[in-house]
Structures are given as structure tokens and as C-alpha cells.
Write an enzyme that holds these catalytic residues in place. Structure first.
Site, PDB file in Angstrom:
ATOM      1  N   GLY A   1       0.826  -1.194   0.000  1.00  0.00           N
ATOM      2  CA  GLY A   1       0.000   0.000   0.000  1.00  0.00           C
ATOM      3  C   GLY A   1       0.860   1.243   0.000  1.00  0.00           C
TER       4      GLY A   1
ATOM      5  N   ASP B   1     -14.318   3.404  -0.112  1.00  0.00           N
ATOM      6  CA  ASP B   1     -13.256   2.929  -1.010  1.00  0.00           C
ATOM      7  C   ASP B   1     -13.503   1.494  -1.458  1.00  0.00           C
ATOM      8  OD1 ASP B   1     -10.953   3.345  -2.500  1.00  0.00           O
ATOM      9  OD2 ASP B   1      -9.613   2.638  -0.915  1.00  0.00           O
TER      10      ASP B   1
END
EC number: 2.7.11.1
Length: 430
Positions: free
Chosen positions: A107, A222
């Protein structure tokens, strides 16, 4: 005539498939880029910045240096910038308690690793984040939001659970459920699209998870195939709660511009206040992608894609009437008319598309998933992207220096955070 028609159809199909492959390759390369990184690149593109739609969305009139590229060093973090892990903390835990075996995800601020606890012999997914990167991008609130949401959702079957968390001088560690059936995105890459019954099952479990978050006044914001995992049996598990917004009641709104470009709802692009129906738009986008292989308004040209989201009519072919009706409701550009605007999850739950779903059986995992990952055990990594698993595990993440006190109390965390310079200079963690 029949032979010619079939030949022509085959040629057309082959040509279209070649084009689709090119689009998919470009799509896969681009979509892992976070929204912040995307905007940063967009701001540096002089041609893109001249586009009126881009200027409207980003409120920029000329190319500008992104904040993160400023040459001036950031001042040392003040005590108010320290990250307090709160009641999830385990003050006795340390990195050396684990064998870190494989990288299974990446990430903006760190990596997710498969780890085995040395004493318990249990397997976990450990999310390791760099504090310095978090502070540099001023994302402390998102990290705290993720921690808060993780603390609340441990009892829901379709949301990943947090076991505990701890920190060292320069890193945060979140010890999570290990889910090894693969990302929904990974399976879509391999199969391109799903048949409607399979897509319905996944959409139902996703909707159940979103409905639960909404009941806690949390908007997810998201939803995308990369954040949807399959467990070892094939059930859905939502993960990555960094963009969640807390304390949004039924009629409450927020206005932060965030999300993933392909899945941004029209009201977000317009920078208007938005509510929890933004999640139902994303559910529609994911369902569409499961059925067709790409998000509903996708274009390799981002400005064109945004224009499509705002203005292009939804095109639906070769699906049942109930699927068509559901997608038209979820992907309604006017959020006040969107499915879920009145009664939230209850509207989705009662839609005819889900008439075959027994919701009590679903929540109790009594419905057999349409696809079984058939994993042989925790070490079976076949459903993880080799891009991750072939990467070496950074040696620094398992170290517990005696000079660093591992804790999560406010005062001790401040001391640890200010001392993060102990990280080896050759560390390639990020």
C-alpha cells in the site's frame, strides 16, 4: 451465408478481444495507484492541467509542484502528531514475536505480510506501516480511522478482524485475520468476468458488510475489487478501512475528496457534500465490473472517464432484467434518487435481484459459495499476486531493538515515534 456470418463474427470477436486485452493491461497497471498519487501526477502534467474538467475538479489553473515534493524538510513531529493505537494495543508485543514469511500485499505506507506467531503457532496478516511516510502525507487521521473501524467490526463475518496492534520507533503493526483466497481483483484478472449467480452472491455479502458499517454510522468510501478478499471457503471479506468516515448518521454528509478514480461517484467529482449512498454507487460499480470485466464508465483517459461518470448514460447489455434494474438504481447519478437513499441497506436487501438470497443463511455462512479457492493451508499462496509474493521480506520488520520500548501508551508512543531514525539506512521497506 451462415458460414460467412460466423467467420465475420469470429474476426470481429478476435479483434475486439485484442483491444480489450490492451485496455485491461493498461487498466491493471493504473488502478493500483492511489488517488493521492494519481492527483500528484495529474498536477504535474501540463496538458492535463489545461483541460477545463480537470481544472474544475482539482481547482488548479496551472501546473504546480505537489506538496509532497517540497524540498523543505518537515519539522519534527509534535506530541499532538503521535499515533496512539488505543485499546487495540498490546504493550507486550514486538516484531520478534513473529516469523515474517511472505509479502502478500502493498500500500501507500507499507506492506502486508504473512506471519506466524512463534508462541501461538497461529498465522496472521500483519500490516506494517512506516510512521515517517504517514506523517509526511499527513495521514494520521486515516490511520486512526482504520484502527477505530477495525475495533468495531471484529464480529462481522464479512469484515476483516483486528487481533491487536503495536508499534516500534518507526513502524506501526496491525495484526489481522489472515485471508488467503485472494483478492476479488486477482480473480477478475484471471477470469475477466463472472456469471450472474456468482456476482449476485458476492454483491449480497458485500452489501451485508456495507449495511453493517452504515449501522455503525461508518461510510466505507473505497469499495473496489482490490479491497475485497475471498476467504479459504470463498466468502467475501472487506479490508482496508483507511478511507472510512465515522459518525455519519442517516442523513449526515461529508465532503472530503477521496476514493479511487474508477469508482468515484458523481457527487464526489462535483465536490458536493455526499452521504452513505456513495457506498451504494461503488457497489453498483463493482457489480458492473464483475459482470462486464471493467468499471462502468472506464476510459484510459482519466478526464474522459470523469466526464463519462458525470454525463454518459449507463449502457447495459446481455444481463437479466433484475440485474439491469439494480444497476440502474445503484448507478443513479442523482444521489437523492439512488437505490438506498431512503432506507439504506433495506432497499438493497429487498431488491428483486436478491430474491433468491436467504439473508439469515447468508450472514451465518450457510450458503455454499459459488467458487472455492481450494487452498491447502496457510502456506498456500496461489491466489496472491506473484508481484507481491516474489518480493523479499525486508529484514528490518522483524527486529525488536532492546533500546526501543514497544508500547502504545501516549507518552511512550511519543518517545518511540521521535526515535524512528534507528531504521537501518539500507532498509528498502518502502
Amino acid at each position: 451465408m451462415t458460414v460467412k456470418t460466423e467467420a465475420a463474427r469470429s474476426t470481429l470477436t478476435y479483434s475486439r478481444m485484442r483491444g480489450m486485452v490492451a485496455i485491461l493491461i493498461a487498466f491493471m497497471k493504473q488502478r493500483r495507484m492511489g488517488l493521492n498519487d494519481f492527483i500528484q501526477k495529474l498536477a504535474n502534467n501540463s496538458y492535463a492541467c489545461k483541460h477545463p474538467e480537470v481544472q474544475s475538479y482539482l481547482k488548479i489553473s496551472q501546473p504546480q509542484e505537489p506538496e509532497l515534493m517540497n524540498a523543505n524538510p518537515s519539522p519534527p513531529p509534535s506530541p499532538s502528531q503521535q499515533i496512539n493505537l488505543g485499546p487495540s494495543s498490546n504493550p507486550h508485543a514486538k516484531p520478534s514475536d513473529f516469523h515474517f514469511l511472505k509479502v502478500i500485499g502493498k500500500g501507500s505506507f507499507g506492506k502486508v505480510l504473512l506471519a506466524r506467531h512463534k508462541a501461538e503457532e497461529a498465522f496472521y496478516a500483519v500490516k506494517v506501516l512506516q510512521k515517517k511516510a504517514i506523517l509526511k502525507k499527513k495521514e494520521e487521521k486515516h490511520i486512526m480511522s482504520e484502527r477505530n473501524v477495525l475495533l468495531k467490526n471484529v464480529k462481522h463475518p464479512f469484515l476483516v478482524g483486528l487481533h491487536f496492534s503495536f508499534q516500534t520507533a518507526d513502524k506501526l503493526y496491525f495484526v489481522l485475520d489472515y485471508i488467503n483466497g485472494g483478492e476479488l481483483f486477482y480473480h477478475l484478472q484471471r477470469e475477466r468476468c463472472f456469471l450472474e449467480p456468482r456476482a449476485r452472491f458476492y454483491a449480497a455479502e458485500i452489501a451485508s458488510a456495507l449495511g453493517y458499517l452504515h449501522s455503525l454510522n461508518i461510510v466505507y468510501r473505497d469499495l473496489k475489487p482490490e479491497n475485497i478478499l475471498l476467504d479459504s471457503q470463498g466468502h467475501i471479506v472487506l479490508t482496508d478501512f483507511g478511507l472510512c468516515k465515522e459518525n455519519i448518521e442517516h442523513n449526515g454528509t461529508t465532503s472530503t475528496f477521496c476514493g479511487t478514480p474508477e469508482y468515484l461517484a458523481p457527487e464526489v467529482l462535483h465536490k458536493q457534500p455526499y452521504d452513505r449512498t456513495v457506498d451504494w454507487w461503488c457497489l453498483g460499480a463493482v457489480l458492473y465490473e464483475m459482470l462486464y470485466g471493467l468499471p462502468p464508465f472506464y476510459s484510459r483517459n482519466t478526464a474522459e472517464m470523469y466526464d463519462n461518470i458525470l454525463n454518459k448514460p449507463l449502457q447495459l447489455k446481455n444481463i437479466t432484467n433484475s440485474a439491469r434494474h439494480l444497476l440502474e438504481g445503484l448507478l443513479q447519478k442523482d444521489r437523492t434518487k439512488r437505490l438506498g437513499a431512503k432506507d439504506d441497506f433495506m432497499e438493497i436487501k429487498s431488491h428483486i435481484f436478491f430474491s433468491l438470497i436467504n439473508w439469515d443463511d447468508l450472514i451465518n455462512k450457510k450458503i455454499t459459495p459459488p467458487f472455492n479457492p481450494n487452498v491447502s493451508g496457510p502456506s498456500d499462496l496461489r491466489h496472491f499476486d506473484p508481484e507481491f509474493t516474489e518480493e523479499p521480506v525486508p529484514s528490518s520488520i522483524g527486529r525488536s531493538p532492546d533500546s526501543i520500548l514497544v508500547t502504545a501508551s501516549v507518552k511512550e508512543a511519543a518517545e518511540a515515534f521521535l526515535g524512528f531514525s534507528y531504521a537501518p539506512p539500507m532498509d528498502s521497506f518502502l
